[in-house]
Design an enzyme around this catalytic site. Structure first.
Site, PDB file in Angstrom:
ATOM      1  N   LYS A  45      47.061  35.488  41.582  1.00  0.00           N
ATOM      2  CA  LYS A  45      47.155  35.576  39.849  1.00  0.00           C
ATOM      3  C   LYS A  45      47.138  34.362  39.176  1.00  0.00           C
ATOM      4  O   LYS A  45      46.137  34.494  37.894  1.00  0.00           O
ATOM      5  CB  LYS A  45      48.485  36.438  39.310  1.00  0.00           C
ATOM      6  CG  LYS A  45      49.064  38.308  40.019  1.00  0.00           C
ATOM      7  CD  LYS A  45      48.906  38.949  38.641  1.00  0.00           C
ATOM      8  CE  LYS A  45      48.939  40.183  38.735  1.00  0.00           C
ATOM      9  NZ  LYS A  45      50.132  41.080  40.435  1.00  0.00           N
ATOM     10  N   LYS A  71      34.077  44.819  42.889  1.00  0.00           N
ATOM     11  CA  LYS A  71      35.616  45.672  42.454  1.00  0.00           C
ATOM     12  C   LYS A  71      35.447  45.709  41.474  1.00  0.00           C
ATOM     13  O   LYS A  71      34.844  45.272  40.314  1.00  0.00           O
ATOM     14  CB  LYS A  71      36.732  44.154  42.562  1.00  0.00           C
ATOM     15  CG  LYS A  71      37.392  45.654  42.236  1.00  0.00           C
ATOM     16  CD  LYS A  71      39.177  44.984  42.790  1.00  0.00           C
ATOM     17  CE  LYS A  71      40.488  45.871  42.740  1.00  0.00           C
ATOM     18  NZ  LYS A  71      41.619  45.076  42.275  1.00  0.00           N
ATOM     19  N   LYS A  90      38.399  46.990  34.805  1.00  0.00           N
ATOM     20  CA  LYS A  90      38.587  46.637  33.452  1.00  0.00           C
ATOM     21  C   LYS A  90      38.317  45.647  32.977  1.00  0.00           C
ATOM     22  O   LYS A  90      37.854  44.845  31.597  1.00  0.00           O
ATOM     23  CB  LYS A  90      40.308  47.846  33.163  1.00  0.00           C
ATOM     24  CG  LYS A  90      40.051  47.468  31.430  1.00  0.00           C
ATOM     25  CD  LYS A  90      40.170  48.422  30.421  1.00  0.00           C
ATOM     26  CE  LYS A  90      40.287  47.999  28.955  1.00  0.00           C
ATOM     27  NZ  LYS A  90      40.407  49.140  27.906  1.00  0.00           N
TER      28      LYS A  90
END
Ligand code: TRP
Length: 338
Positions: free
Chosen positions: A118, A201, A204
């Site tokens: 992240k 992958k 969005k």
């Protein structure tokens, strides 16, 4: 027989960042539709989890939570069979999260591999992660244990969070008495859909997705833009389906015809333009009933509100019973003098 009482419980959720796309469809929705026939399923829109990274755009998170809830209903998750709800509408998640924080060391939280990913994705320097982001998997443990779920359908990338959840359950049970089951991750066969740009992958945030609410025209445009075999320039050039994004979609959505398409492409009998038109038609056929249901659902906002209230209330009644027990065991809340 009382079949209901023996049904195992499932909980899983989606971060409220963007609406659902075809990658979610093959990766989790198809599976959830099956699971709801066999298990006591809780499907949750994780808006608090989305806030750990999107706290500067709360309006976006709310819109996304709304659209994912509508997606759930549109794809056929049944609000009378499954419990569909929004995480922040059940404040017990936040309370249990706080209590669980006592049971996790900082270094344990820092070792969860998704944190590093992240930070990299968001270009956050080490040491500058918010406590909220560090606590992300602890909140997820609260989501799961609040409902005493047995099984958690997730992707491979979430397994470390389920492991932490099991540790928290064990620690809680050891310190305060048996309360939580140790849930297990339920990995579906890997069916990962690439993005339209060929990235491995669909996502969005990478801007390479086809959303479940895309119009027919949008689907056609996006399929047209898909990356194909760079060596296949003319229609009758022999192609390499294994490197072609369109073919990856055929394998996911058009399984029966995939072997034929593979041969025709390799032999130079099938050109990319025609192949893409076929794929767009197949995707639109899949999405048509979803579009119809979505239009119906959005046409009746009162009913939509009622369905959300119903799911939230059902979730909350389970969550509040768990919290009563937890508060009692951790000796917090009303001490009842006399
Ligand atoms: N962290 C999950 C994801 O990124 C979403 C999620 C939040 C979740 N709470 C959950 C998944 C509880 C399973 C169970 O996909």
């Amino acid at each position: 027989m009382e079949e209901k009482t023996v049904k195992k419980r499932i909980l899983t959720g989606d971060r409220a960042s963007g609406n659902l796309h075809l990658g979610h469809y093959v990766g989790s929705i198809v599976n959830r539709l099956k699971l709801q026939e066999m298990y006591d399923c809780y499907y949750m829109v994780a808006d608090l989890h989305a806030l750990t990274t999107h706290y500067e755009s709360p309006e976006e998170v709310r819109e996304s939570a709304k659209s994912i809830f509508v997606d759930y209903l549109s794809v056929g998750l049944d609000p009378y069979k499954s419990t569909l709800f929004i995480q922040s509408c059940v404040p017990e998640h936040s309370e249990l999260y706080l209590l669980f924080q006592m049971l996790v060391t900082i270094s344990r939280a820092e070792r969860i591999p998704t944190l590093k990913d992240k930070l990299e994705d968001l270009h956050i320097e080490e040491g500058l992660a918010s406590l909220g982001l560090l606590g992300y998997p602890v909140l997820q443990a609260a989501d799961i244990l609040l409902y005493r779920a047995d099984l958690v359908p997730v992707g491979e990338d979430q397994v470390s969070h389920i492991e932490l959840t099991r540790e928290i359950a064990r620690r809680f049970n050891y310190l305060y008495g048996q309360t939580f089951p140790e849930p297990e991750a339920m990995l579906s066969e890997v069916s990962r859909l690439p993005g339209i740009n060929g990235n491995k992958k669909m996502s969005k945030s990478l801007g390479n997705d086809i959303s479940l609410s895309a119009s027919k025209e949008e689907v056609r445009e996006k399929v047209k833009a898909m990356v194909t075999d760079p060596e296949k320039i003319r229609k009758d050039d022999p192609g390499h389906p294994d490197v072609c994004t369109v073919f990856a979609f055929h394998k996911a959505f058009n399984k029966e015809n995939a072997p034929y398409i593979e041969t025709a492409c390799k032999n130079g009998r099938l050109g990319c333009v025609a192949d893409k038109e076929d794929l767009a038609a197949i995707l639109n056929e899949l999405l048509d009933p979803i579009r119809e249901r979505r239009a119906q659902i959005l046409g009746n906002p009162k009913n939509l509100r009622e369905l959300l209230d119903m799911g939230n209330q059902k979730a909350r009644s389970v969550a509040s019973r768990t919290m009563e027990e937890v508060r009692e065991k951790m000796r917090i809340g009303n001490p009842r003098f006399g």
